[in-house]
Design a protein around this motif. Structure first.
Motif, short mmCIF file in Angstrom:
data_model
loop_
_atom_site.label_atom_id
_atom_site.label_comp_id
_atom_site.label_asym_id
_atom_site.label_seq_id
_atom_site.Cartn_x
_atom_site.Cartn_y
_atom_site.Cartn_z
N ASP A 41 0.81 -1.21 0.00
CA ASP A 41 0.00 0.00 0.00
C ASP A 41 0.85 1.27 0.00
OD1 ASP A 41 -2.35 -1.53 0.13
OD2 ASP A 41 -2.13 -1.76 2.30
N LYS A 42 2.13 1.13 -0.26
CA LYS A 42 3.02 2.28 -0.21
C LYS A 42 2.84 3.12 -1.47
CE LYS A 42 6.07 4.54 2.16
NZ LYS A 42 5.78 5.02 3.50
N GLN A 43 2.70 4.43 -1.29
CA GLN A 43 2.51 5.34 -2.42
C GLN A 43 3.75 6.20 -2.61
OE1 GLN A 43 -1.10 7.57 -1.98
NE2 GLN A 43 -2.42 5.78 -2.19
N LEU A 44 4.21 6.28 -3.85
CA LEU A 44 5.36 7.11 -4.20
C LEU A 44 4.87 8.29 -5.01
CD1 LEU A 44 7.84 4.25 -5.17
CD2 LEU A 44 7.88 5.60 -3.07
N VAL A 45 4.68 9.42 -4.34
CA VAL A 45 4.16 10.63 -4.97
C VAL A 45 5.27 11.67 -4.99
CG1 VAL A 45 2.39 12.41 -4.93
CG2 VAL A 45 1.85 10.10 -4.13
N PHE A 46 5.62 12.15 -6.16
CA PHE A 46 6.77 13.03 -6.36
C PHE A 46 6.72 14.25 -5.45
CE2 PHE A 46 9.10 16.39 -8.57
CZ PHE A 46 10.27 15.75 -8.91
N SER A 47 5.64 15.01 -5.49
CA SER A 47 5.56 16.25 -4.71
C SER A 47 5.54 15.97 -3.21
CB SER A 47 4.30 17.04 -5.11
OG SER A 47 3.15 16.24 -4.93
N GLN A 48 4.86 14.91 -2.82
CA GLN A 48 4.76 14.59 -1.39
C GLN A 48 6.12 14.18 -0.82
OE1 GLN A 48 1.80 11.64 -0.49
NE2 GLN A 48 2.56 11.32 1.59
N ASP A 133 3.28 7.58 -8.80
CA ASP A 133 2.48 8.63 -9.43
C ASP A 133 3.00 8.98 -10.82
OD1 ASP A 133 4.76 10.13 -8.92
OD2 ASP A 133 3.63 11.92 -8.38
N LYS A 134 2.22 9.82 -11.51
CA LYS A 134 2.51 10.15 -12.91
C LYS A 134 3.85 10.85 -13.08
CE LYS A 134 0.46 12.60 -16.85
NZ LYS A 134 -0.68 13.46 -17.29
N SER A 135 4.22 11.70 -12.14
CA SER A 135 5.45 12.48 -12.26
C SER A 135 6.68 11.58 -12.30
CB SER A 135 5.56 13.47 -11.10
OG SER A 135 4.50 14.40 -11.14
N ILE A 136 6.75 10.62 -11.39
CA ILE A 136 7.88 9.70 -11.36
C ILE A 136 7.90 8.83 -12.61
CG2 ILE A 136 8.91 7.75 -10.13
CD1 ILE A 136 7.92 8.97 -7.54
N LYS A 137 6.72 8.40 -13.05
CA LYS A 137 6.65 7.60 -14.27
C LYS A 137 7.15 8.38 -15.48
CE LYS A 137 2.81 4.56 -12.94
NZ LYS A 137 1.39 4.20 -13.21
N LEU A 138 6.82 9.68 -15.55
CA LEU A 138 7.27 10.51 -16.67
C LEU A 138 8.79 10.64 -16.70
CD1 LEU A 138 4.62 13.38 -16.77
CD2 LEU A 138 5.04 11.65 -18.53
N ILE A 139 9.39 10.81 -15.52
CA ILE A 139 10.85 10.93 -15.46
C ILE A 139 11.51 9.63 -15.91
CG2 ILE A 139 12.81 11.19 -13.89
CD1 ILE A 139 11.12 13.12 -12.26
N LEU A 140 10.99 8.50 -15.43
CA LEU A 140 11.55 7.21 -15.82
C LEU A 140 11.36 6.96 -17.31
CD1 LEU A 140 10.42 5.01 -12.79
CD2 LEU A 140 12.68 6.00 -13.20
N LEU A 141 10.20 7.33 -17.85
CA LEU A 141 9.94 7.16 -19.28
C LEU A 141 10.87 8.03 -20.11
CD1 LEU A 141 8.24 6.00 -21.59
CD2 LEU A 141 6.60 7.86 -21.24
N PHE A 142 11.08 9.26 -19.68
CA PHE A 142 11.99 10.16 -20.39
C PHE A 142 13.40 9.58 -20.43
CE2 PHE A 142 14.89 13.80 -20.61
CZ PHE A 142 14.42 14.43 -21.75
#
Length: 275
Positions: A41-48, A133-142
């Motif tokens: 249940d761990k959430q990885l949210v960039f801004s948080q 979250d979307k932000s971390i996914k975008l960085i990894l995709l880039f």
């Protein structure tokens, strides 16, 4: 075409080795007392994560004021001396580019692809059971796209889309026989090679930038999941924070460096300026 297949072979081998190391690293980071149930249940949210980690780090955004009096003493250099110095640097840069182009390309390709695939695989293995979250996914995709783009840029360096057809080996032999400044005999060719050399430097800057961004994401993940070597990850987080404060900035600036490198290396910019 042979250069492309050779570069792809090196990239594939480097990627396989990197992915192998990427699978091993999470096992080394895993705490002996760590339970796999923690991550469900761990959430990885960039801004948080940024907000949480800034509570434990010292804000070093202050700027040191420098005394302007010391800079005024070194303004006696004439325009001619500056031009000559810039010309010497440009000639050295082009000569070094001609002499070590193959070695530089091989080192860039193998080193970057190896480390990128290592850390991308490490990130995937660690977070595959977490919500990302979307932000971390975008960085990894880039960063994945950047890894794919490396062999293409290096191929364009050796086979420009447009520009002069240059026999680099012949130019190198002439420079070694007649001196480096013989490269200036043909201004168009010298300018074309100078643009390519600058493009390689920008490419290295782009690759370094994406590596720093990836290390920042890894530090965020490991700090949030309380992996081993917390002090090391905390230090990496602080040192890389300025490069990855915002996902928009990271992708925009990274894309700017990528496009700039492409224009220089491919010969397009040289053609636009000289035409």
């Amino acid at each position: 075409m042979n250069n492309l297949w050779y570069d792809l072979f090196l990239a594939i081998v480097s990627a396989i080795l990197g992915a192998s190391f990427g699978v091993i690293i999470p096992k080394l980071l895993k705490d002996k007392t760590e339970s796999t149930e923690i991550y469900v249940d761990k959430q990885l949210v960039f801004s948080q994560i940024h907000i949480e980690q800034k509570q434990y780090t010292v804000n070093t955004a202050g700027y040191q004021k420098q005394n302007s009096n010391s800079t005024n003493k070194s303004q006696s250099t004439s325009g001619g001396e500056m031009f000559f110095g810039a010309l010497v640097i440009a000639v050295l840069l082009v000569f070094g580019f001609l002499k070590y182009e193959k070695e530089i390309s091989t080192v860039i390709l193998c080193t970057f692809v190896f480390f990128e695939t290592t850390f991308l695989t490490t990130a995937y293995v660690i977070v595959k059971k977490c919500y990302v979250d979307k932000s971390i996914k975008l960085i990894l995709l880039f960063n994945i796209l950047a890894t794919i783009g490396v062999p293409i840029l290096l191929y364009l360096e050796k086979n420009p889309i447009t520009g002069l057809v240059v026999n680099k080996q012949e130019l190198l032999h002439q420079a070694e026989r007649n001196g480096m400044f013989s490269l200036l005999r043909d201004v168009d060719i010298f300018g074309f090679l100078l643009y390519q050399a600058i493009g390689v430097i920008i490419m290295v800057g782009f690759l370094s930038f994406t590596m720093i961004g990836l290390m920042h994401v890894l530090s965020m993940i490991n700090l949030t999941l309380r992996k081993r070597f917390g002090k090391v990850w905390s230090w990496i987080f602080r040192k890389t924070l300025g490069f990855c404060k915002s996902v928009k900035f990271y992708i925009f600036f990274g894309s700017f460096l990528l496009v700039l490198s492409f224009l220089f290396v491919s010969g397009i910019l040289s053609m636009l300026i000289t035409s």
